[in-house]
Design an enzyme around this catalytic site. Sequence first.
Site, short mmCIF file in Angstrom:
data_model
loop_
_atom_site.label_atom_id
_atom_site.label_comp_id
_atom_site.label_asym_id
_atom_site.label_seq_id
_atom_site.Cartn_x
_atom_site.Cartn_y
_atom_site.Cartn_z
N GLU A 198 0.84 -1.21 0.00
CA GLU A 198 0.00 0.00 0.00
C GLU A 198 0.87 1.25 0.00
O GLU A 198 0.68 2.15 0.79
CB GLU A 198 -0.92 0.01 1.24
CG GLU A 198 -1.80 -1.19 1.40
CD GLU A 198 -3.14 -1.03 0.67
OE1 GLU A 198 -3.49 0.09 0.30
OE2 GLU A 198 -3.81 -2.06 0.48
N SER A 199 1.84 1.31 -0.89
CA SER A 199 2.70 2.48 -1.12
C SER A 199 4.16 2.29 -0.68
O SER A 199 4.77 1.29 -1.07
CB SER A 199 2.15 3.78 -0.54
OG SER A 199 1.23 4.34 -1.44
N CYS A 223 -1.94 4.19 0.82
CA CYS A 223 -3.17 4.56 0.14
C CYS A 223 -4.29 3.66 0.63
O CYS A 223 -4.12 2.92 1.60
CB CYS A 223 -3.00 4.44 -1.37
SG CYS A 223 -2.43 2.84 -1.89
N SER A 258 3.87 0.90 -8.71
CA SER A 258 4.60 1.71 -7.73
C SER A 258 6.08 1.62 -8.04
O SER A 258 6.58 0.56 -8.39
CB SER A 258 4.39 1.18 -6.31
OG SER A 258 3.07 1.40 -5.87
N HIS A 304 3.38 6.58 -7.72
CA HIS A 304 2.33 5.56 -7.60
C HIS A 304 1.26 5.86 -8.64
O HIS A 304 0.77 6.99 -8.72
CB HIS A 304 1.75 5.55 -6.18
CG HIS A 304 2.78 5.19 -5.16
ND1 HIS A 304 3.10 3.89 -4.85
CD2 HIS A 304 3.62 5.97 -4.44
CE1 HIS A 304 4.07 3.88 -3.96
NE2 HIS A 304 4.42 5.13 -3.69
#
Lengths: 306, 306
Positions: free
Chosen positions: B55-56, B70, B206, B219
Amino acid sequence: MFEGSEKIIDVALRPNCDSLRELPPQFWQELVAACGADILSVVHHQSCDAYLLSESSLFVWHDRVRMLTCGDTLLSPALATLIEKLGAAQIGVASYQRKNEYRHQVSLASFDQELIQLRQVINGKGYRVGHLDSHHHYLFLAYGESSSRPAPVTYELLMHHIDADVANQLRGSSLSVMHIRALLQLTELLPEFTIDDHLFSPFGYSVNGVNQAEYFTIHVTPEKAHSYVSFETNITAPQLLKRVSDALLALFAPESWDVIAVNQHPVEHELSGATQSTCSIVSEQSDNVQFNHYQRNDIRLCCETL
Amino acid sequence: MFEGSEKIIDVALRPNCDSLRELPPQFWQELVAACGADILSVVHHQSCDAYLLSESSLFVWHDRVRMLTCGDTLLSPALATLIEKLGAAQIGVASYQRKNEYRHQVSLASFDQELIQLRQVINGKGYRVGHLDSHHHYLFLAYGESSSRPAPVTYELLMHHIDADVANQLRGSSLSVMHIRALLQLTELLPEFTIDDHLFSPFGYSVNGVNQAEYFTIHVTPEKAHSYVSFETNITAPQLLKRVSDALLALFAPESWDVIAVNQHPVEHELSGATQSTCSIVSEQSDNVQFNHYQRNDIRLCCETL
């Protein structure tokens, strides 16, 4: 507290229907009460009854009803109730409109949920116009199965973040309705209309105007964090519509504004210093809904310490 | 599903602190797991460890940590945990940033609630920038009580509603990371950087880049309803920053974009066909946070049948 612009329901009956204006007063009282609002006053004009509500307005013609509410009232159940009470076979065209909310309101159903409920009483299409990250509107549009008719002509001008000085003035403690009528130039702009208005406490102003079958309504929410003024009407004369729109835009000088025109051309605005984005929906019955979003170019972002 | 741009926490320690890079790997694993994310890979460069997350991203320098996530992960508890684990006396400056959400997420705390929780571990100020009805960001900024330092230089370029053809291409089923690297011109624009990237399923990309103490991260969320690309870096060379920004804006041609520049001048963009709105915050320790919002003038509103 500002909660996004009004929600609106509109029902127009099939030809040769029984007149809605002959329904008993408690029919409308109950409908309004079910939405969490009260009737403050009413003007019975030749072709239209115009109710001023604690949460906006209700207009009743012999074959059409249009109701606006603001705040966290829900209007889609009222549309369902109205269709059920009048009988689905009486409906020519019905619509429901709401704007996106800016604050999370857990109590409010999502538009998706409302669509499911509305489709239990009438078959219709849902639309979203505008990006999710900016102003966007939701619209539900349904036609009578036995006898449909075009959606009534309507014009909405929704103004956000009005001039700070005007907003300050409208939050003043010694305001009167006469003062606001003069500010809005109602007598000059719309001299033919019978006016019914109300000043709310601590601030906020609503006015209904009616002249034969024509109506207009203006609602002013001069809240500091998000001031908002809405104008809507079924006036069709292009020059009058332009004169009123231009006067309101000049007075309130909003940072952004939306126009929603149903079966009508939007007024052409002088756009120096502002940007226009557009979109239109054409329904399966050829009704045209035009959305224009305008944004002033010179705005400074606001910044707030929390 | 797009859920608004990344949430970010940033902690910079006071001078002469123990190195964050000597903390055991499970320290970061636990922090990342507590945010509902996984570590996909890591690049240990001379002055910075760059973690690519599900998630990033997470970047760790000897005296600074910056983490982006995110989706509907909450980051403010991670900031509180981090400050508690490191000890409040070690903190020079700490910040937390989030953007407004577009969809109602009942599970997410409001920024007001997060402020209350954060202030239980460190005294700081909360800010909102931008109108509630448009893009707006929330920022929490806190200084160490015993020994404060300036907020680290950071530059964010957040691009919304990218060119439809590019977004289509980025949702393609036969994409490779090499293809996207070429599209982004990473080797040409940032040849000195060690690259670590990941292609998500069904789509999404990413990339972390690191060169000594400098980092960048991009991203890409090419979702049809709301495509979004973020770029951020601590590069300070103005010409390089402008070259990369201009290349990304030319490639993605977003309908709107935000720039958040901390203790740095925003890149001057050629603004024909777009409008800029600005705001800046100067903190009590003279840190400068500049927000610029850009909107292309020629957009057509989107319309969706629901």
